[in-house]
Design a protein around this motif. Structure first.
Motif, mmCIF file in Angstrom:
data_model
loop_
_atom_site.group_PDB
_atom_site.id
_atom_site.type_symbol
_atom_site.label_atom_id
_atom_site.label_comp_id
_atom_site.label_asym_id
_atom_site.label_seq_id
_atom_site.Cartn_x
_atom_site.Cartn_y
_atom_site.Cartn_z
ATOM 1 N N PRO A 223 0.398 -9.648 4.887
ATOM 2 C CA PRO A 223 0.293 -8.476 4.831
ATOM 3 C C PRO A 223 -0.083 -8.369 2.662
ATOM 4 O O PRO A 223 0.765 -8.579 2.315
ATOM 5 C CB PRO A 223 1.363 -8.022 5.497
ATOM 6 C CG PRO A 223 1.711 -8.688 6.130
ATOM 7 C CD PRO A 223 0.931 -9.678 5.760
ATOM 8 N N ALA B 207 -4.059 -3.633 7.652
ATOM 9 C CA ALA B 207 -4.154 -5.011 6.303
ATOM 10 C C ALA B 207 -2.954 -5.311 5.261
ATOM 11 O O ALA B 207 -2.283 -5.895 4.718
ATOM 12 C CB ALA B 207 -5.068 -4.392 5.555
ATOM 13 N N GLY B 208 -2.433 -3.135 5.496
ATOM 14 C CA GLY B 208 -0.800 -3.726 4.516
ATOM 15 C C GLY B 208 -0.194 -1.928 4.551
ATOM 16 O O GLY B 208 -0.339 -1.193 5.083
ATOM 17 N N LEU C 144 -4.379 0.710 5.110
ATOM 18 C CA LEU C 144 -3.133 1.061 5.314
ATOM 19 C C LEU C 144 -2.271 1.680 5.364
ATOM 20 O O LEU C 144 -3.543 2.884 5.211
ATOM 21 C CB LEU C 144 -2.732 0.120 3.513
ATOM 22 C CG LEU C 144 -3.181 -1.395 3.353
ATOM 23 C CD1 LEU C 144 -5.348 -0.588 2.598
ATOM 24 C CD2 LEU C 144 -2.573 -2.043 1.618
ATOM 25 N N ARG D 199 3.147 -4.464 11.087
ATOM 26 C CA ARG D 199 2.031 -6.288 11.230
ATOM 27 C C ARG D 199 2.055 -6.471 12.797
ATOM 28 O O ARG D 199 0.446 -7.397 13.510
ATOM 29 C CB ARG D 199 3.840 -7.236 11.012
ATOM 30 C CG ARG D 199 3.028 -8.704 11.176
ATOM 31 C CD ARG D 199 4.489 -9.520 11.728
ATOM 32 N NE ARG D 199 5.610 -9.244 11.504
ATOM 33 C CZ ARG D 199 6.692 -9.217 11.324
ATOM 34 N NH1 ARG D 199 6.701 -7.847 10.541
ATOM 35 N NH2 ARG D 199 7.715 -8.146 12.413
ATOM 36 N N LEU E 98 7.742 -8.241 6.069
ATOM 37 C CA LEU E 98 6.376 -8.720 6.300
ATOM 38 C C LEU E 98 5.587 -10.416 6.272
ATOM 39 O O LEU E 98 4.799 -10.777 6.816
ATOM 40 C CB LEU E 98 5.272 -8.022 5.340
ATOM 41 C CG LEU E 98 5.016 -6.697 5.760
ATOM 42 C CD1 LEU E 98 4.443 -5.510 5.011
ATOM 43 C CD2 LEU E 98 4.733 -6.284 6.804
#
Length: 352
Positions: A298, A245-246, A220, A240, A294
Motif C-alpha cells: 500500500p 490504496a493507502g 487514501l 488493508r 501494512l
C-alpha cells in the motif's frame, strides 16, 4: 544558481513584508502570483526548464509515474485553481483541498498564525472552500493536463457526524473524473466532530462507501498524528482489509509542546492544528508504524515537518512511497520544491 537567487530574494521579501503581514493575507498574495504564473504559458515554460525534476527521481505509485516523490500537501490550494503555477515550481504532484460538497466560509478570522522561531503554523481555517462544483470547473480549466492531482475531500461543517458518509460520497462522485487519487480527510482538528470519524465504527462505512463512489480512482485516508500507536495500527489493518490504496500520514496536531515560541503567544493564537517542524518526529514515527503494519504494497504519503531534501530522503528510506510538505513552503519560498528535488538527486548520486 536559480534556487539560491530566488531563495535570497524571497527571504528579503518575507522578512520585510510577509512577516509583518497577516498570514492569510500573505497567502492570498502568493496565490495570486501563482495563479498568474499558471495562466502565462511563456512563464510556465521558462520555469519548467529551471525546476523540472531529474528523470532519476521518477517513481511509480498509485498506478502512475510521478516525476518526483515530493509534492505539495493539501491546505494550500483549497479551490484547485493553482495547480498550473504550483507544478511549474517543481512539485511532483499537488494535493488540492480540502474540498467539501458545498461551499463554506470556514472559521472566523484571524485563523492562520506563524510561529517563526519554530518554523511552524497554527491554523483553524475550517475547510474554507468554494465547494466541489467550483473545484471541478477549475480542474477542467487547468492548462497542464500532465500534472498529477490528488483531491482531498471532507464533510461540510453543518453536516452531522452520523451523515458524514453522504458528504464524502457526494464529493467523490463530483470530483473523481479530475482526480488522479482521492483522500478522505477525517483528521483535521478544525471541524467539530471530524476527528471522531477516525474511530473504526464510524470510519469503516465511510471508507467502504467512498471507495465504491471513487469508481476505480485510488482512494487514501488521511490520519492525525495524535492517534495512539494502537489506533494507527487498527486503521492500517482496516485500510488493508477494505482494499484502500493507502494512507496519508499525518495531518496537523493539537499538541503544543515542545515549542520555542512563548506559551503566552501560543495561547493567544488559540485553538487550531499545529504544522511544521514540531510535527516532524511524530510524523516519522507514524510512518514507520504504518509501514510495519501494512507491508510493502500500500501507498503511504508521508507529510509533517518536511523541510529539506534530507527530510524527504529520510521518509523514503523509512518506507514512504511519496512525501509531501506545506508549512516550509511559506518560509522557504518558491524555489523550495526545485531545491528539494536537486538535493534528492545529489543524495542519490552519493548513494546515501
Amino acid at each position: 544558481m536559480f534556487t539560491r537567487l530566488v531563495r535570497s530574494g524571497y527571504q528579503v521579501v518575507f522578512n520585510t513584508v510577509f512577516r509583518r503581514m497577516d498570514a492569510e493575507r500573505a497567502h492570498h498574495i502568493a496565490a495570486g502570483v501563482l495563479r498568474g504564473i499558471g495562466r502565462c504559458e511563456p512563464v510556465r515554460r521558462v520555469l519548467g526548464r529551471c525546476t523540472r525534476p531529474a528523470n532519476s527521481l521518477r517513481v511509480e505509485a498509485l498506478g502512475m509515474e510521478f516525476p518526483s516523490p515530493f509534492g505539495l500537501a493539501a491546505g494550500f490550494d483549497k479551490n484547485a485553481d493553482l495547480v498550473d503555477g504550483l507544478t511549474a515550481l517543481g512539485f511532483g504532484h499537488v494535493e488540492v483541498g480540502t474540498i467539501t460538497p458545498k461551499a463554506q466560509p470556514g472559521n472566523p478570522k484571524p485563523r492562520l498564525f506563524r510561529l517563526v522561531n519554530d518554523r511552524a503554523l497554527i491554523n483553524r481555517m475550517g475547510f474554507n472552500n468554494d465547494g466541489a462544483e467550483t473545484a471541478l470547473e477549475n480542474l477542467r480549466a487547468r492548462r497542464n493536463g500532465q500534472a498529477i492531482v490528488g483531491i482531498n475531500i471532507g464533510k461540510n461543517k453543518v453536516t452531522a457526524a452520523e451523515d458524514a458518509v453522504d458528504d464524502y460520497v457526494s464529493a467523490a462522485k463530483t470530483l473523481r473524473g479530475q482526480a488522479d487519487y482521492l483522500v478522505i480527510n477525517v483528521s483535521s482538528p478544525n471541524t467539530p466532530g471530524l476527528r471522531g470519524l477516525q474511530e473504526l465504527d464510524a470510519l469503516e462505512p465511510i471508507l467502504r462507501a467512498t471507495l465504491e463512489a471513487a469508481d476505480g480512482v485510488p482512494l487514501l485516508v488521511k490520519i492525525a498524528p495524535d492517534l495512539a500507536d494502537d489506533q494507527v495500527q487498527r486503521i492500517a489493518e482496516l485500510v488493508r482489509r477494505i482494499g484502500l490504496a493507502g494512507i496519508v500520514a499525518t495531518n496537523t496536531t493539537i499538541q503544543r509542546e515542545p515549542l520555542a515560541t512563548s506559551s503566552r503567544v501560543v495561547e493567544a493564537f488559540g485553538a487550531g492544528g499545529l504544522s511544521g517542524a514540531p510535527v516532524r518526529e511524530r510524523s516519522l514515527e507514524v510512518l514507520k508504524l504504518l509501514r510495519a503494519e501494512l507491508g510493502d504494497a500500500p501507498c503511504i504519503i508521508s507529510v509533517g515537518g518536511v523541510t529539506d531534501a534530507y527530510d524527504v530522503h529520510e521518509r523514503l528510506a523509512a518506507g514512504a512511497t511519496l512525501v509531501q510538505g506545506y508549512t516550509a513552503f511559506l518560509y522557504e519560498g518558491p524555489q523550495w520544491a526545485a531545491a528539494i528535488n536537486r538535493g534528492l538527486e545529489r543524495l542519490r548520486r552519493r548513494g546515501r
